[in-house]
Design a protein around this motif. Structure first.
Motif, PDB file in Angstrom:
ATOM      1  N   LEU A 106       0.814  -1.306  -0.238  1.00 42.86           N
ATOM      2  CA  LEU A 106      -0.001  -0.003  -0.059  1.00 42.86           C
ATOM      3  C   LEU A 106       1.042   1.348  -0.185  1.00 42.86           C
ATOM      4  O   LEU A 106       1.999   1.262  -0.207  1.00 42.86           O
ATOM      5  N   ASP A 107       0.421   2.523  -0.243  1.00 45.43           N
ATOM      6  CA  ASP A 107       1.349   3.581   0.274  1.00 45.43           C
ATOM      7  C   ASP A 107       2.061   3.601  -0.903  1.00 45.43           C
ATOM      8  O   ASP A 107       2.962   4.301  -1.042  1.00 45.43           O
ATOM      9  N   VAL A 108       1.835   3.940  -1.910  1.00 41.45           N
ATOM     10  CA  VAL A 108       2.588   3.683  -3.659  1.00 41.45           C
ATOM     11  C   VAL A 108       2.289   5.290  -3.594  1.00 41.45           C
ATOM     12  O   VAL A 108       1.087   5.846  -3.576  1.00 41.45           O
ATOM     13  N   ALA A 109       3.862   6.063  -3.657  1.00 42.43           N
ATOM     14  CA  ALA A 109       3.518   7.332  -4.677  1.00 42.43           C
ATOM     15  C   ALA A 109       3.038   6.796  -5.865  1.00 42.43           C
ATOM     16  O   ALA A 109       3.440   6.447  -6.800  1.00 42.43           O
ATOM     17  N   PRO A 110       2.507   8.477  -6.028  1.00 44.16           N
ATOM     18  CA  PRO A 110       1.976   8.694  -7.822  1.00 44.16           C
ATOM     19  C   PRO A 110       3.293   8.629  -8.006  1.00 44.16           C
ATOM     20  O   PRO A 110       2.670   8.381  -9.504  1.00 44.16           O
ATOM     21  N   THR A 111       4.318   9.078  -8.101  1.00 45.21           N
ATOM     22  CA  THR A 111       5.276   9.544  -9.442  1.00 45.21           C
ATOM     23  C   THR A 111       5.439   7.854  -9.269  1.00 45.21           C
ATOM     24  O   THR A 111       7.160   7.779 -10.611  1.00 45.21           O
ATOM     25  N   ASP A 112       5.489   6.707  -8.006  1.00 45.71           N
ATOM     26  CA  ASP A 112       5.996   5.702  -8.729  1.00 45.71           C
ATOM     27  C   ASP A 112       5.242   4.842  -9.401  1.00 45.71           C
ATOM     28  O   ASP A 112       5.310   3.781 -10.052  1.00 45.71           O
ATOM     29  N   GLU A 113       4.267   4.725  -9.882  1.00 43.11           N
ATOM     30  CA  GLU A 113       2.660   4.140  -9.929  1.00 43.11           C
ATOM     31  C   GLU A 113       3.168   3.837 -11.694  1.00 43.11           C
ATOM     32  O   GLU A 113       3.339   2.787 -12.012  1.00 43.11           O
ATOM     33  N   ALA A 114       3.599   4.907 -12.253  1.00 38.70           N
ATOM     34  CA  ALA A 114       3.764   4.336 -14.165  1.00 38.70           C
ATOM     35  C   ALA A 114       4.985   3.843 -13.569  1.00 38.70           C
ATOM     36  O   ALA A 114       4.617   2.748 -14.524  1.00 38.70           O
TER      37      ALA A 114
ATOM     38  N   VAL B   2       1.524  16.290  -9.859  1.00 34.54           N
ATOM     39  CA  VAL B   2       1.097  15.957  -8.503  1.00 34.54           C
ATOM     40  C   VAL B   2       0.177  14.309  -8.593  1.00 34.54           C
ATOM     41  O   VAL B   2       0.782  13.985  -7.855  1.00 34.54           O
ATOM     42  N   LEU B   3      -0.423  14.658  -9.610  1.00 37.48           N
ATOM     43  CA  LEU B   3      -1.507  13.447  -8.696  1.00 37.48           C
ATOM     44  C   LEU B   3      -1.222  12.538 -10.361  1.00 37.48           C
ATOM     45  O   LEU B   3      -1.174  12.969 -11.048  1.00 37.48           O
TER      46      LEU B   3
ATOM     47  N   SER C  45       2.427  19.354  -2.443  1.00 38.71           N
ATOM     48  CA  SER C  45       2.911  19.475  -3.968  1.00 38.71           C
ATOM     49  C   SER C  45       1.126  19.885  -4.222  1.00 38.71           C
ATOM     50  O   SER C  45       1.392  20.863  -4.950  1.00 38.71           O
ATOM     51  N   ALA C  46      -0.237  19.450  -3.809  1.00 38.56           N
ATOM     52  CA  ALA C  46      -1.119  20.313  -4.533  1.00 38.56           C
ATOM     53  C   ALA C  46      -1.659  21.324  -3.959  1.00 38.56           C
ATOM     54  O   ALA C  46      -2.310  22.498  -4.759  1.00 38.56           O
TER      55      ALA C  46
ATOM     56  N   VAL D 162      -9.527  19.795  -2.999  1.00 38.99           N
ATOM     57  CA  VAL D 162      -8.532  20.064  -3.561  1.00 38.99           C
ATOM     58  C   VAL D 162      -8.813  18.696  -4.726  1.00 38.99           C
ATOM     59  O   VAL D 162      -8.385  19.429  -5.508  1.00 38.99           O
ATOM     60  N   TYR D 163      -9.094  17.851  -4.223  1.00 36.34           N
ATOM     61  CA  TYR D 163      -8.583  16.545  -4.819  1.00 36.34           C
ATOM     62  C   TYR D 163      -8.935  15.679  -4.367  1.00 36.34           C
ATOM     63  O   TYR D 163      -9.623  15.513  -3.012  1.00 36.34           O
TER      64      TYR D 163
END
Lengths: 316, 612
Positions: free
Chosen positions: B333-341, B393-394, B466-467, B579-580
């Protein structure tokens, strides 16, 4: 100064350090603008908790008393070994600390041994080598080790030796294998100040008259270093035992976090992060106590190791 | 103090980087002297400060919705079993092929669970543990919001929504053999609502507002009574967030908070049992043999497939993903948005689901200059582009917040093309006509005062800082100076206490897949996130409409009231700046199947299995 006065002064100072650390931590925590009772509730709901409920819960925990009374109550209980219970988990403070202490002690001891080996290796090499460029290179190592952030060393080590080479597990506390990388990571910054000190004092001793004498008598440089310089140059290392202790503790926080180990460092980080006041105070007293004991041992060892000081104390 | 200095640190290790310099300072004086000792003692205290700084970590939080994750599994549609959607809706793992029983799922999380008592659960991992070791009266579908029978076979309520009657399932037992019945329900609910000072159990007055008690007319029927309408209670009977209402045995209820740290004292009816709990290391759940009362929308009956679930706390993000790639974890769990791709392209499943409830949103302070000015609030809300968050950011696992509610909450209304449309021109026009003129530094001034808005956030979700910074940057373009503080939870709580006179907006999110979340967070009579004063024109309409939300379960009437409440909060009074939509995001091996996100995006491992 007689031996008994010397001892009394040192022990008294140790006790003062522990008391001062306790009191200072209490004062600092009271300056932080957090209401202890707020931490008992979910932050998402804090605004919806009525003041009556908060007051009732605060009274149950004794948070509603004046700060000085709380200080007195807590100090009195602490003197009896009772530091209360963790606000976060509900565990008694000493029990929480006891549970995480063994893995940290093992890690700290292993790191200290490795750090000493590295430090003496560096000092010996820097003093013994006849290649000036090599000496220069080695002499930069101590400052390099304290300049590289611990977390960077840890992350690189885990990436290379765990994820790429699969030599050691990246996580947790599963026996010797999982101790290797954390030990290495923690030992490097700890070795920094020690090796710096040793390099300096090896050089100082090497220019001492007795070394010139020994060399003139035909001793090889390496023999003189091992038999004569080594002992004299090592003594000052004891003086930074306190700093070493602090380095190990600060390093343990980061090392344990990176390697997902349970331990005193992680507990401290969590306790500070969640303003878990009883746990923080327990840890502060424990570390102040260990620090004081470390210095006390050094204070008593020093005169034994250094005959000049012994004579001075005896002479009073 | 140190904490505040490092408030900008989103990552746990930024702050400790300071330690080498502390070390360097001591290099000079190694001679034993009073000064050295003072320094060394200083080092001990400094290290305390350094530690304090560590709490910039996104974890460390007792927060309810920590690092939310969630939603839509990006897996080939063909691998999703049709019909499983009722339960698994958005985003559970692929459930193709025949499940393989057995095995251990090693599951990484950021936060260390501090407790394993379900009723004290608050952080995301704590909720996950609670969810897997207990059952609730009802199961809520994460997509439709519809309730299904679970430990209650049926239910009814009076027209004023003050009495809820549940018929209980027969044959359910706690893992210590105690039968589950009306007395067990009453004992649990009483302690949830009132707490127990002797056992150090704090009450939960938020979810249990107006709770009078529980009647037990017969062993398999309970009547839960409230002093005022509590429409939200019906879905709360399925709730999986903070203060989880899952049932525990009498042995647990009679234990002190301290005793509840011992797995043997934490006893539920659920498909798993806590086997071990090593604080800051891991929690191991073991399958309960004989479990046979899962809610129908889940994919199977009987016991769970997995032998064990090992929930490993791994604070450092790169180590979580590294451990996944090294095979130490099967899912994290807790995967950073930047690591997903990169994880997706490396062949991992990315599973996610938006968190049902109130989105990450700033509640704007209507009682403090300049946000006491409705034109300023409207300019804030219109003056920045929510869609611009996607990319920098997201990731695509998150959703844009076109309302204060998450899209899956019943009664959701979108303001994408109205009040929340990005319209800097309109924002500037509003401010101009309100007398805010652009002055030095590009910011606006009125009567000599700069248009400065102080906003407070929590760092418990990775994208928050960041958001908010993106919003800050864009609002600068329309002349609004946003001063931003994103703090760890305890510091945030401290500020929350003085927010009314200090902060123009506070951001947070609240997990609860029911429109009552609005009543809970935004009603001036309850949470009053915007500090709306009784004398102000916004007060009574808001109280009234949110009381309506809390007073009806007629779907049409409730949806209408919910839509109207959102309209008041966003369009008319401009009290909330969404915000999101936060998400919970999991990365998993391809052979991991059946991880379910429930209505609050907490994970159930009951259907999960590991293929070969």
């Amino acid at each position: 100064m007689s031996w008994s006065r010397y001892a009394a002064a040192k022990v008294g100072r140790a006790l003062f350090v522990i008391w001062a650390a306790y009191s200072l931590s209490f004062a600092l925590l009271y300056l932080i603008p957090v209401k202890a009772v707020d931490l008992l509730f979910d932050p998402q709901e804090l605004l919806t908790i009525s003041n009556a409920t908060k007051q009732q819960v605060a009274a149950e925990y004794g948070f509603n008393k004046p700060a000085l009374v709380q200080y007195g109550d807590r100090l009195w209980a602490a003197l009896h070994g009772n530091f209360g219970t963790s606000v976060q988990t509900g565990a008694p403070v000493w029990k929480a600390i006891e549970e995480v202490l063994p893995p940290t002690l093992v890690l700290a001891a292993a790191a200290l041994v490795l750090a000493l080996a590295i430090s003496f290796g560096i000092a010996f090499f820097a003093s013994n080598s006849r290649h000036p460029w090599l000496v220069n290179l080695v002499e930069t190592l101590p400052s390099a080790t304290v300049s590289v952030p611990v977390f960077l060393i840890g992350l690189i080590a885990i990436q290379v030796f765990s994820f790429d080479l699969h030599w050691f597990p990246p996580l947790g506390d599963q026996g010797f294998g999982s101790l290797v990388l954390p030990t290495f990571t923690l030992a490097i910054p700890v070795a920094g100040p020690i090796s710096q000190l040793l390099v300096n004092s090896f050089q100082r001793e090497l220019s001492a008259p007795y070394v010139t004498t020994s060399l003139a008598k035909g001793g090889t440089r390496s023999w003189v270093i091992r038999r004569e310089v080594f002992r004299n140059a090592s003594l000052p290392a004891l003086t930074i035992a306190g700093i070493t202790f602090g380095n190990i503790l600060a390093g343990a926080v980061i090392t344990e976090t990176i390697f997902s180990r349970t331990g005193l460092g992680r507990l401290t980080q969590t306790a500070v992060g969640t303003k878990d006041i009883p746990v923080i105070q327990g840890i502060v007293v424990l570390t102040a106590g260990l620090y004081a004991i470390t210095n006390l041992v050094v204070d008593f060892l020093y005169p034994i190791l250094d005959p000049r000081l012994k004579a001075r104390i005896a002479a009073g | 103090m140190a904490v505040i200095l490092h408030r900008r640190g989103l990552f746990p290790f930024r702050a400790p980087a300071a330690s080498p310099s502390a070390v360097r300072k001591h290099e000079g004086g190694f001679r034993r002297s009073r000064a050295t000792r003072a320094l060394a003692l200083g080092a001990a205290l400094v290290s305390l400060g350094v530690l304090a700084a560590c709490d910039g970590s996104p974890s460390s939080s007792p927060s309810g919705s920590n690092s939310a994750a969630a939603a839509v599994a990006e897996i080939p549609a063909s691998t999703v079993v049709p019909g499983a959607s009722a339960a698994t809706g958005y985003g559970s793992t692929a459930t193709a092929a025949t499940p393989v029983p057995g095995g251990v799922l090693h599951f990484g999380v950021l936060d260390a669970p501090a407790v394993i008592d379900p009723h004290e659960a608050s952080s995301y991992p704590e909720s996950i543990i609670a969810d897997n070791i207990t059952d609730k009266l009802t199961w809520q579908d994460p997509v439709s919001g519809k309730l299904y029978p679970w430990l209650a076979t049926s239910w009814s309520y009076n027209s004023s929504l003050t009495r809820f009657t549940f018929q209980l399932r027969h044959g359910v037992t706690f893992s210590n053999g105690q039968p589950f019945n009306a007395a067990a329900v009453k004992a649990n609910f009483d302690q949830d609502a009132f707490g127990d000072a002797k056992l150090q159990i704090t009450p939960d007055p938020t979810h249990w507002t107006g709770y009078i008690g529980t009647l037990t007319p017969n062993p398999y029927e309970v009547i839960v009574e409230f002093s005022k309408p509590n429409a939200g209670f019906l879905t709360f009977s399925s709730f999986s967030g903070d203060n989880d209402p899952g049932f525990v045995a009498n042995k647990t209820l009679e234990s002190t908070k301290t005793q509840r740290l011992i797995p043997a004292n934490v006893i539920g009816t659920g498909p798993f049992i806590v086997k071990s709990f090593t604080y800051q290391q891991n929690v191991v759940l073991v399958r309960r043999a004989g479990y046979n009362w899962a809610p129908a929308p889940l994919a199977h009956d009987g016991a769970a497939y997995l032998n064990e679930v090992d929930i490993e706390t791994i604070p450092e993000a790169s180590v979580r993903t590294g451990a996944l790639e090294a095979g130490q974890l099967q899912a994290t769990l807790d995967v950073a948005p930047t690591d997903e791709a990169s994880l997706r392209s490396a062949g991992y499943q990315i599973l996610y689901q938006p968190i049902g409830g109130q989105n990450i949103a700033f509640s704007l302070n209507a009682d403090l200059f300049p946000t006491s000015d409705i034109d300023v609030r409207k300019a804030i809300i219109q003056g920045w582009n929510r869609a611009a968050l996607f990319g920098p950011v997201l990731s695509s696992s998150y959703r844009a917040a076109w309302s204060v509610l998450a899209p899956n909450v019943p009664g959701y209304a979108s303001f994408e093309n109205s009040a929340l449309r990005y319209d800097p021109t309109a924002a500037e026009a509003l401010l101009n006509s309100d007398g805010w003129k652009v002055g030095n530094g590009g910011y606006r001034y009125k009567d000599g005062k700069e248009l400065t808005v102080k906003l407070l956030g929590i760092n418990n979700l990775a994208p928050n800082q960041s958001a908010y910074e993106l919003m800050q940057e864009q609002l600068k373009q329309v002349g609004i100076n946003v001063e931003l503080s994103v703090l760890p939870i305890p510091d945030f709580e401290a500020q929350e206490a003085v927010a009314q006179t200090t902060w123009n907006g506070i951001a947070g999110n609240t997990s609860r897949d029911d429109p009552s979340v609005l009543w809970q967070a935004d009603s001036p009579a309850v949470g009053n996130g915007s500090y709306v004063q009784p004398s102000s024109p916004e007060y009574q309409p808001l109280v009234n409409i949110l009381q309506q939300v809390q007073s009806t379960l007629d779907p049409a009437a409730r949806a209408a009231a919910t839509a109207q409440a959102q309209n008041l909060l966003i369009a008319q009074y401009a009290l909330v700046d969404p915000v999101y939509v936060p998400s919970q995001v999991i990365a998993a091996d391809q052979d991991v199947h059946g991880i379910v996100f429930d209505a609050q995006s907490r994970n159930l491992f009951y259907d999960a299995w590991i293929g070969k």
